[in-house]
Scaffold this motif. Structure first.
Motif, PDB file in Angstrom:
ATOM      1  N   ILE A 161       0.853  -1.185   0.000  1.00 21.39           N
ATOM      2  CA  ILE A 161       0.000   0.000   0.000  1.00 21.39           C
ATOM      3  C   ILE A 161       0.895   1.244   0.000  1.00 21.39           C
ATOM      4  CG2 ILE A 161      -1.827   1.248   1.207  1.00 21.39           C
ATOM      5  CD1 ILE A 161      -2.715  -1.461   0.166  1.00 21.39           C
ATOM      6  N   THR A 162       0.639   2.151  -0.914  1.00 23.43           N
ATOM      7  CA  THR A 162       1.390   3.402  -0.980  1.00 23.43           C
ATOM      8  C   THR A 162       0.567   4.508  -0.343  1.00 23.43           C
ATOM      9  OG1 THR A 162       2.478   2.701  -3.025  1.00 23.43           O
ATOM     10  CG2 THR A 162       2.553   5.045  -2.487  1.00 23.43           C
ATOM     11  N   SER A 163       1.142   5.160   0.656  1.00 22.32           N
ATOM     12  CA  SER A 163       0.425   6.209   1.379  1.00 22.32           C
ATOM     13  C   SER A 163       0.482   7.520   0.607  1.00 22.32           C
ATOM     14  CB  SER A 163       1.038   6.394   2.771  1.00 22.32           C
ATOM     15  OG  SER A 163       2.381   6.839   2.659  1.00 22.32           O
ATOM     16  N   SER A 164      -0.199   8.522   1.134  1.00 24.46           N
ATOM     17  CA  SER A 164      -0.272   9.816   0.453  1.00 24.46           C
ATOM     18  C   SER A 164       1.080  10.512   0.371  1.00 24.46           C
ATOM     19  CB  SER A 164      -1.280  10.726   1.177  1.00 24.46           C
ATOM     20  OG  SER A 164      -0.911  10.876   2.540  1.00 24.46           O
ATOM     21  N   ASN A 165       2.000  10.157   1.272  1.00 26.05           N
ATOM     22  CA  ASN A 165       3.332  10.776   1.221  1.00 26.05           C
ATOM     23  C   ASN A 165       4.316   9.978   0.367  1.00 26.05           C
ATOM     24  OD1 ASN A 165       3.916   8.563   2.774  1.00 26.05           O
ATOM     25  ND2 ASN A 165       4.279   9.699   4.676  1.00 26.05           N
ATOM     26  N   GLY A 166       3.799   8.949  -0.320  1.00 27.61           N
ATOM     27  CA  GLY A 166       4.634   8.213  -1.262  1.00 27.61           C
ATOM     28  C   GLY A 166       5.344   7.005  -0.699  1.00 27.61           C
ATOM     29  N   GLU A 167       5.189   6.722   0.594  1.00 26.81           N
ATOM     30  CA  GLU A 167       5.854   5.570   1.204  1.00 26.81           C
ATOM     31  C   GLU A 167       5.015   4.305   0.982  1.00 26.81           C
ATOM     32  OE1 GLU A 167       6.622   6.340   5.271  1.00 26.81           O
ATOM     33  OE2 GLU A 167       8.107   7.915   4.884  1.00 26.81           O
ATOM     34  N   THR A 168       5.705   3.196   0.655  1.00 25.69           N
ATOM     35  CA  THR A 168       5.022   1.927   0.400  1.00 25.69           C
ATOM     36  C   THR A 168       5.240   0.980   1.576  1.00 25.69           C
ATOM     37  OG1 THR A 168       5.288   2.163  -1.979  1.00 25.69           O
ATOM     38  CG2 THR A 168       4.849  -0.049  -1.151  1.00 25.69           C
ATOM     39  N   GLU A 169       4.160   0.343   2.009  1.00 24.88           N
ATOM     40  CA  GLU A 169       4.204  -0.565   3.158  1.00 24.88           C
ATOM     41  C   GLU A 169       3.451  -1.847   2.809  1.00 24.88           C
ATOM     42  OE1 GLU A 169       2.860  -0.546   7.888  1.00 24.88           O
ATOM     43  OE2 GLU A 169       1.786   0.706   6.434  1.00 24.88           O
TER      44      GLU A 169
END
Length: 482
Positions: free
Chosen positions: A96-104
């Motif tokens: 999942i990529t968050s709104s700040n661009g980080e993928t988890e």
């Protein structure tokens, strides 16, 4: 201005229970009844595809074919002391990529969403939202085509209240969930097999841990238990089956689980005190629970007086560390009692002397106590010529009806030792029931066979009830400054 959103089609069989239109603001109160979360404040985010739930202490357990995830939810922001344990089957694992661009990489579970009197299935990813004021995010996939979003407003649907988490209602509404349970046992026997079989049959994950192979990291900040080079996970419950030969080390392991905060069926103090026969009889006497007259002395000079305190022969001479009838001797005359006592003293063994209840006629009653209640009883009769009725020594067991006095005595005996699962052995004497022993690791085979009851199932009933969420007190408001 409002917008109508179409979500990804729900799985077959899922969908709202009522197709009446719903209006959501950008923030709404929702419930997740399958997870035992009656009130969650959720942010409605049309820019996010997937819904997310705040989860801490995420652990995977269960079989590879049916993996589950166990996690904790802190539903009220700022109240880390309020924790709701949850578990669910794993549906998927996604990046999942968050709104700040980080993928988890997150685990995905399925749950029912309840809002505005309607209920439908959604998928939820698990992530740490501990810094967020909204512990849940509702993405596009969770919003059905009958949901109208008004992004400039909030709380169109009925408002819920976090107060529900501070009430006894929490224990009642908590759903049955898959538990992760450890059985501390060094033996592969009927009792251990039944505990595993029954637990897994209920959907729990049950692991048998060899107590002697556990080791501990003892520190104030993060006490841990290790096994075969790895830290053991956080269990929902531990069932100790500590053998007499490793009682000191076994109870140390149990204490470590207690310090972590794990629910333990039988605590370390109860196991230790019930194993020490002298201490056990002192506890029974202190609480005025009937038992055969008992005496103990250290000096050889006190042998005659010791026998006199108990009564006349025949007498029982019993090693303090005896189990399953071993180290228990019937002395039919005073002379024989003195000889046995001298022999035990010569071996530097600790023992006690006890009156022999003749009217019991080689029979005793084993009462099985679970969570403070006698759930089954059996009469044990010794083999021909043996006054001991232990099944391991050839005794036989039959179902028996017990009196209210016997039932109350057994329940009290288990309670004063703080044991949630105990076998209490009684003798039927002319002056009422007498407690012989309180066993913290009672076998299941004899009692299940004789009583035809599912004792393992009754134990799991008690465990499932004990691990339900406990209401957390409300915080007192700080007094206003003058």
């Amino acid at each position: 201005m409002s917008e109508i959103l179409s979500a990804t089609p729900a799985p077959e069989g899922a969908g709202p229970s009522d197709d009446a239109p719903l209006t959501f603001g950008w923030e709404e109160w929702v419930s997740l009844p399958n997870l035992g979360l009656p009130a969650i404040r959720a942010k409605v985010d049309t820019g996010a595809r997937t819904s997310a739930l705040h989860a801490a202490d995420i652990e995977v357990f269960g079989s590879a074919s049916k993996p589950r995830v166990r996690f904790a939810v802190h539903p009220i922001p700022g109240r880390e002391d309020l924790m709701i344990p949850c578990s669910a089957p794993i549906v998927d694992r996604r990046d999942i990529t968050s709104s700040n661009g980080e993928t988890e990489s997150r685990y995905v579970i399925a749950s029912q969403l309840s809002v505005g009197g309607q209920m439908w299935d959604i998928e939820i990813t698990l992530t740490d939202r501990g810094t967020m004021s909204n512990r849940m995010l509702l993405g596009r996939q969770a919003l059905k085509d009958h949901v109208n979003i008004v992004p400039s407003e909030r709380f169109y649907q009925p408002e819920l209240d976090f107060d529900v988490y501070h009430t006894p209602k929490m224990r009642k509404i908590a759903p049955n969930r898959a538990l992760r349970i450890a059985v501390l046992s060094r033996e592969n026997n009927y009792s251990t097999d039944r505990l595993v079989e029954e637990g897994e049959g209920r959907g729990h994950s049950v692991e048998v841990i060899d107590t002697a192979r556990c080791y501990m990291a003892i520190n104030a900040m993060a006490p841990e238990v290790y096994y075969d080079g790895k830290r053991l996970p956080r269990y929902d419950a531990v069932i100790p089956r500590i053998g007499a030969s490793i009682t000191p080390y076994g109870t140390a392991v149990v204490r470590q689980f207690e310090s972590i905060g794990t629910y333990v069926v039988n605590g370390s103090t109860g196991i230790t005190s019930s194993r020490d026969k002298l201490h056990a009889h002192q506890i029974l006497a202190r609480h005025r629970i009937g038992m055969p007259p008992t005496a103990f002395a250290n000096s050889p000079k006190d042998t005659s007086n010791l026998i006199g305190l108990v009564g006349t022969a025949p007498l029982i001479v019993k090693l303090l560390e005896s189990t399953q009838g071993k180290g228990v001797v019937l002395a039919e005359t005073k002379k024989a009692a003195e000889s046995v006592i001298d022999a035990f003293r010569g071996l530097k063994a600790n023992f006690l002397v006890q009156d022999f209840v003749k009217e019991a006629a080689g029979e005793d009653i084993r009462c099985l106590v679970v969570n403070g209640k006698v759930v089954a009883a059996m009469k044990r009769t010794g083999s021909d010529g043996d006054f001991r009725s232990n099944l391991h020594r050839g005794g036989t067991a039959t179902r028996v009806r017990i009196s209210k006095e016997e039932r109350d005595t057994a329940a009290r005996a288990a309670r004063v030792f703080g044991l949630g699962f105990a076998g209490v052995d009684l003798l039927r004497s002319n002056s009422g029931p007498k407690v012989l022993e309180v066993n913290s690791s009672p076998g299941l085979e004899g009692i299940e066979t004789a009583s035809t009851k599912n004792i393992a199932g009754l134990l799991y009933d008690a465990i499932e009830e004990k691990v339900r969420p406990t209401p957390v007190p409300r915080r007192k408001k700080a007094p206003k400054a003058p």
